[in-house]
Design a protein around this motif. Structure first.
Motif, PDB file in Angstrom:
ATOM      1  N   VAL A  85       3.718  39.708 105.186  1.00 26.38           N
ATOM      2  CA  VAL A  85       4.461  40.507 106.172  1.00 26.38           C
ATOM      3  C   VAL A  85       3.760  40.477 107.525  1.00 26.38           C
ATOM      4  O   VAL A  85       4.400  40.305 108.566  1.00 26.38           O
ATOM      5  CB  VAL A  85       4.643  41.962 105.674  1.00 26.38           C
ATOM      6  N   MET A  86       2.430  40.616 107.534  1.00 33.29           N
ATOM      7  CA  MET A  86       1.691  40.610 108.804  1.00 33.29           C
ATOM      8  C   MET A  86       1.749  39.243 109.469  1.00 33.29           C
ATOM      9  O   MET A  86       1.889  39.149 110.691  1.00 33.29           O
ATOM     10  CB  MET A  86       0.245  41.055 108.585  1.00 33.29           C
ATOM     11  N   TYR A  87       1.669  38.185 108.688  1.00 31.98           N
ATOM     12  CA  TYR A  87       1.790  36.837 109.246  1.00 31.98           C
ATOM     13  C   TYR A  87       3.169  36.650 109.871  1.00 31.98           C
ATOM     14  O   TYR A  87       3.304  36.128 110.972  1.00 31.98           O
ATOM     15  CB  TYR A  87       1.560  35.781 108.160  1.00 31.98           C
ATOM     16  N   ASP A  88       4.187  37.094 109.162  1.00 30.10           N
ATOM     17  CA  ASP A  88       5.548  36.987 109.677  1.00 30.10           C
ATOM     18  C   ASP A  88       5.712  37.798 110.956  1.00 30.10           C
ATOM     19  O   ASP A  88       6.316  37.334 111.925  1.00 30.10           O
ATOM     20  CB  ASP A  88       6.558  37.458 108.626  1.00 30.10           C
ATOM     21  N   ALA A  89       5.174  39.012 110.973  1.00 30.93           N
ATOM     22  CA  ALA A  89       5.306  39.877 112.145  1.00 30.93           C
ATOM     23  C   ALA A  89       4.650  39.261 113.376  1.00 30.93           C
ATOM     24  O   ALA A  89       5.199  39.305 114.477  1.00 30.93           O
ATOM     25  CB  ALA A  89       4.692  41.248 111.854  1.00 30.93           C
ATOM     26  N   ALA A  90       3.473  38.690 113.184  1.00 31.03           N
ATOM     27  CA  ALA A  90       2.729  38.147 114.325  1.00 31.03           C
ATOM     28  C   ALA A  90       3.114  36.709 114.631  1.00 31.03           C
ATOM     29  O   ALA A  90       2.921  36.254 115.755  1.00 31.03           O
ATOM     30  CB  ALA A  90       1.226  38.224 114.050  1.00 31.03           C
ATOM     31  N   GLY A  91       3.654  35.994 113.670  1.00 32.04           N
ATOM     32  CA  GLY A  91       3.930  34.575 113.869  1.00 32.04           C
ATOM     33  C   GLY A  91       5.396  34.273 114.094  1.00 32.04           C
ATOM     34  O   GLY A  91       5.854  34.103 115.221  1.00 32.04           O
TER      35      GLY A  91
END
Length: 147
Positions: A85-91
């Protein structure tokens, strides 16, 4: 009624939703401070400081780790989920927001020479790494307070 009582006793859900709620409320406050206007749509909107998606999943993973153990399978699953989720949010979502920005510039440029639709694409759909980090810290703090 009994269902809602059981849900309210679930420390994992309580900390996750509390972290999300506080992050969304903080977006309203920060927008009010920065733009000097009250924008209640920020409560349900995506993007911005702090990342409520990140707060939600880090509170989830932290609560599960505290309750079920840091070496449990359930913690491993929630940690992996949080990282995705964090990778998706930032990427991915951030890249989509940048593309929307560019398209809005093109629309503005074209509209000066030829009438085009006024509808703008939503630019604030992703997060900067700083916004994701702030969401993660918030989620961990809330989970430690509530679970």
């Amino acid at each position: 009624m009994n269902f809602f009582i059981k849900i309210s006793e679930n420390k994992v859900l309580l900390s996750s939703f509390t972290a999300w709620f506080i992050a969304q409320f903080m977006k309203i406050c920060l927008t009010l401070y920065k733009d000097k206007k009250l924008d209640l749509t920020r409560f349900v909107g995506s993007g911005g400081m702090p990342s409520s998606h990140t707060s939600f999943v880090t509170a989830l993973a932290t609560s599960v780790g505290k309750i079920n153990g840091w070496d449990s399978t359930s913690f491993a699953i929630t940690l992996c989920f949080a990282l995705v989720v964090m990778y998706d949010a930032a990427g991915v979502r951030r890249a989509a927001g940048n593309q929307a920005k560019v398209l809005n510039i093109i629309i503005d440029d074209l509209s000066q020479h030829k009438p085009l639709g006024e509808e703008k694409l939503k630019e604030l759909i992703g997060h900067t790494p700083k916004e994701v980090l702030a969401g993660a810290v918030l989620g961990i703090i809330i989970a430690n307070l509530l679970s």
